[in-house]
Motif scaffolding. Structure first.
Motif, PDB file in Angstrom:
ATOM      1  N   ALA A  78       0.975  -1.137  -0.005  1.00 51.54           N
ATOM      2  CA  ALA A  78      -0.038   0.243   0.066  1.00 51.54           C
ATOM      3  C   ALA A  78       0.799   1.262  -0.061  1.00 51.54           C
ATOM      4  N   LEU A  79       1.759   1.216   0.879  1.00 55.83           N
ATOM      5  CA  LEU A  79       2.807   2.299   0.910  1.00 55.83           C
ATOM      6  C   LEU A  79       3.455   2.587  -0.630  1.00 55.83           C
ATOM      7  N   LEU A  80       4.006   1.659  -1.225  1.00 55.00           N
ATOM      8  CA  LEU A  80       4.636   1.802  -2.466  1.00 55.00           C
ATOM      9  C   LEU A  80       3.554   2.313  -3.666  1.00 55.00           C
ATOM     10  N   ALA A  81       2.458   1.521  -3.528  1.00 53.57           N
ATOM     11  CA  ALA A  81       1.460   1.914  -4.473  1.00 53.57           C
ATOM     12  C   ALA A  81       1.235   3.552  -4.430  1.00 53.57           C
ATOM     13  N   ASN A  82       0.820   3.953  -3.170  1.00 45.91           N
ATOM     14  CA  ASN A  82       0.422   5.173  -2.818  1.00 45.91           C
ATOM     15  C   ASN A  82       1.721   6.167  -3.339  1.00 45.91           C
ATOM     16  N   ALA A  83       2.828   5.895  -3.292  1.00 51.92           N
ATOM     17  CA  ALA A  83       4.139   6.635  -3.610  1.00 51.92           C
ATOM     18  C   ALA A  83       3.847   6.623  -5.105  1.00 51.92           C
ATOM     19  N   LEU A  84       4.122   5.582  -5.689  1.00 58.77           N
ATOM     20  CA  LEU A  84       4.173   5.535  -7.119  1.00 58.77           C
ATOM     21  C   LEU A  84       2.883   6.215  -7.901  1.00 58.77           C
ATOM     22  N   GLU A  85       1.626   5.810  -7.449  1.00 59.90           N
ATOM     23  CA  GLU A  85       0.530   6.399  -8.022  1.00 59.90           C
ATOM     24  C   GLU A  85       0.483   7.936  -7.777  1.00 59.90           C
ATOM     25  N   SER A  86       0.777   8.412  -6.652  1.00 68.41           N
ATOM     26  CA  SER A  86       0.844   9.831  -6.299  1.00 68.41           C
ATOM     27  C   SER A  86       1.922  10.560  -6.947  1.00 68.41           C
ATOM     28  N   ARG A  87       3.159   9.828  -7.435  1.00 70.40           N
ATOM     29  CA  ARG A  87       4.254  10.325  -8.365  1.00 70.40           C
ATOM     30  C   ARG A  87       3.498  10.713  -9.674  1.00 70.40           C
ATOM     31  N   LEU A  88       2.595   9.686 -10.267  1.00 66.43           N
ATOM     32  CA  LEU A  88       2.400   9.694 -11.514  1.00 66.43           C
ATOM     33  C   LEU A  88       1.258  10.751 -11.569  1.00 66.43           C
ATOM     34  N   ALA A  89       0.373  10.997 -10.621  1.00 64.48           N
ATOM     35  CA  ALA A  89      -0.639  12.286 -10.442  1.00 64.48           C
ATOM     36  C   ALA A  89       0.374  13.758 -10.605  1.00 64.48           C
ATOM     37  N   ARG A  90       1.175  13.574  -9.854  1.00 64.85           N
ATOM     38  CA  ARG A  90       2.154  14.913  -9.751  1.00 64.85           C
ATOM     39  C   ARG A  90       2.583  15.207 -11.180  1.00 64.85           C
ATOM     40  N   LEU A  91       3.218  14.184 -11.646  1.00 61.48           N
ATOM     41  CA  LEU A  91       3.785  14.199 -13.026  1.00 61.48           C
ATOM     42  C   LEU A  91       2.920  14.536 -14.135  1.00 61.48           C
ATOM     43  N   ASP A  92       1.281  14.062 -13.919  1.00 68.21           N
ATOM     44  CA  ASP A  92       0.567  14.407 -15.026  1.00 68.21           C
ATOM     45  C   ASP A  92      -0.066  15.711 -14.638  1.00 68.21           C
ATOM     46  N   GLY A  93       0.023  16.103 -13.654  1.00 72.34           N
ATOM     47  CA  GLY A  93      -0.459  17.509 -13.151  1.00 72.34           C
ATOM     48  C   GLY A  93      -1.795  17.104 -12.530  1.00 72.34           C
ATOM     49  N   ASN A  94      -2.252  16.031 -12.215  1.00 68.01           N
ATOM     50  CA  ASN A  94      -3.323  15.911 -11.726  1.00 68.01           C
ATOM     51  C   ASN A  94      -3.173  15.930  -9.882  1.00 68.01           C
ATOM     52  N   THR A  95      -3.135  17.221  -9.579  1.00 69.00           N
ATOM     53  CA  THR A  95      -2.827  17.438  -8.164  1.00 69.00           C
ATOM     54  C   THR A  95      -4.283  17.649  -7.340  1.00 69.00           C
ATOM     55  N   ASP A  96      -5.198  17.976  -7.901  1.00 67.54           N
ATOM     56  CA  ASP A  96      -6.360  18.073  -6.987  1.00 67.54           C
ATOM     57  C   ASP A  96      -6.602  16.880  -6.173  1.00 67.54           C
ATOM     58  N   GLU A  97      -6.228  15.675  -6.598  1.00 72.78           N
ATOM     59  CA  GLU A  97      -6.543  14.457  -5.585  1.00 72.78           C
ATOM     60  C   GLU A  97      -5.550  14.080  -4.683  1.00 72.78           C
ATOM     61  N   LEU A  98      -4.379  14.973  -4.705  1.00 72.80           N
ATOM     62  CA  LEU A  98      -3.202  14.751  -3.631  1.00 72.80           C
ATOM     63  C   LEU A  98      -3.520  15.531  -2.336  1.00 72.80           C
ATOM     64  N   VAL A  99      -4.347  15.019  -1.759  1.00 73.21           N
ATOM     65  CA  VAL A  99      -4.862  15.672  -0.266  1.00 73.21           C
ATOM     66  C   VAL A  99      -4.090  15.324   1.031  1.00 73.21           C
ATOM     67  N   TRP A 100      -3.343  14.399   0.930  1.00 71.93           N
ATOM     68  CA  TRP A 100      -2.475  13.812   2.028  1.00 71.93           C
ATOM     69  C   TRP A 100      -0.988  14.293   2.164  1.00 71.93           C
ATOM     70  N   THR A 101      -0.578  14.640   3.196  1.00 70.46           N
ATOM     71  CA  THR A 101       0.942  14.807   3.450  1.00 70.46           C
ATOM     72  C   THR A 101       1.108  14.312   4.677  1.00 70.46           C
ATOM     73  N   CYS A 102       2.777  14.374   4.938  1.00 65.45           N
ATOM     74  CA  CYS A 102       3.229  13.862   6.251  1.00 65.45           C
ATOM     75  C   CYS A 102       3.176  15.124   7.120  1.00 65.45           C
ATOM     76  N   ALA A 103       2.878  14.881   8.359  1.00 59.81           N
ATOM     77  CA  ALA A 103       2.895  16.126   9.443  1.00 59.81           C
ATOM     78  C   ALA A 103       3.976  16.852   9.059  1.00 59.81           C
ATOM     79  N   PRO A 104       4.357  18.042   9.210  1.00 61.21           N
ATOM     80  CA  PRO A 104       5.416  18.709   9.312  1.00 61.21           C
ATOM     81  C   PRO A 104       6.658  18.193   9.926  1.00 61.21           C
TER      82      PRO A 104
END
Length: 137
Positions: A78-104
């Motif tokens: 799950a962690l790797l899938a999230n990292a990889l799929e999120s990277r693809l979303a960032r690269l494709d400009g699909n940033t609206d769905e990227l709503v999670w981040t680590c706590a500072p």
């Protein structure tokens, strides 16, 4: 050296600002471990940081393909899938769905956004919604 040891050394180089050396090490690790989703993830991570978007996409897609057959715990998958799929979303400009981040935490991952709530792939801190993170800073 093991895949894990080489990966840690690569991220150490990234932390030291030695991007080109880190890239060379991650590329070597991905070539030495062609069945590893983690090696593909790290390679695509550094390629994204270098702005080599088409190569980063290819490495991320290879990592996702490897998740299909590699024996991993469900949490690691799950962690790797999230990292990889999120990277693809960032690269494709699909940033609206990227709503999670680590706590500072003060690391470079503070600026990364993800599709799903897992632990942060970089610092292992639990993720929070982006709006919550901005209130904590």
């Amino acid at each position: 050296p093991s895949e894990s040891l080489v990966n840690r050394a690569g991220y150490g180089l990234l932390s030291a600002g030695r991007m080109d050396d880190a890239a060379a090490l991650f590329e070597l690790n991905a070539a030495a471990h062609p069945g590893s989703a983690n090696a593909s993830d790290s390679w695509s991570d550094v390629l994204e940081r270098l702005g080599r978007d088409s190569e980063a996409r290819a490495a991320a897609n290879a990592g996702l393909d490897r998740l299909e057959t590699e024996e991993l715990s469900e949490a690691r998958r799950a962690l790797l899938a999230n990292a990889l799929e999120s990277r693809l979303a960032r690269l494709d400009g699909n940033t609206d769905e990227l709503v999670w981040t680590c706590a500072p935490c003060g690391m470079s991952c503070d600026d990364r956004r993800f599709l799903r709530e897992t632990e942060c792939p970089d610092c292992r801190v639990s993720m929070v919604r982006v709006a919550e993170a901005s209130h904590r800073e």
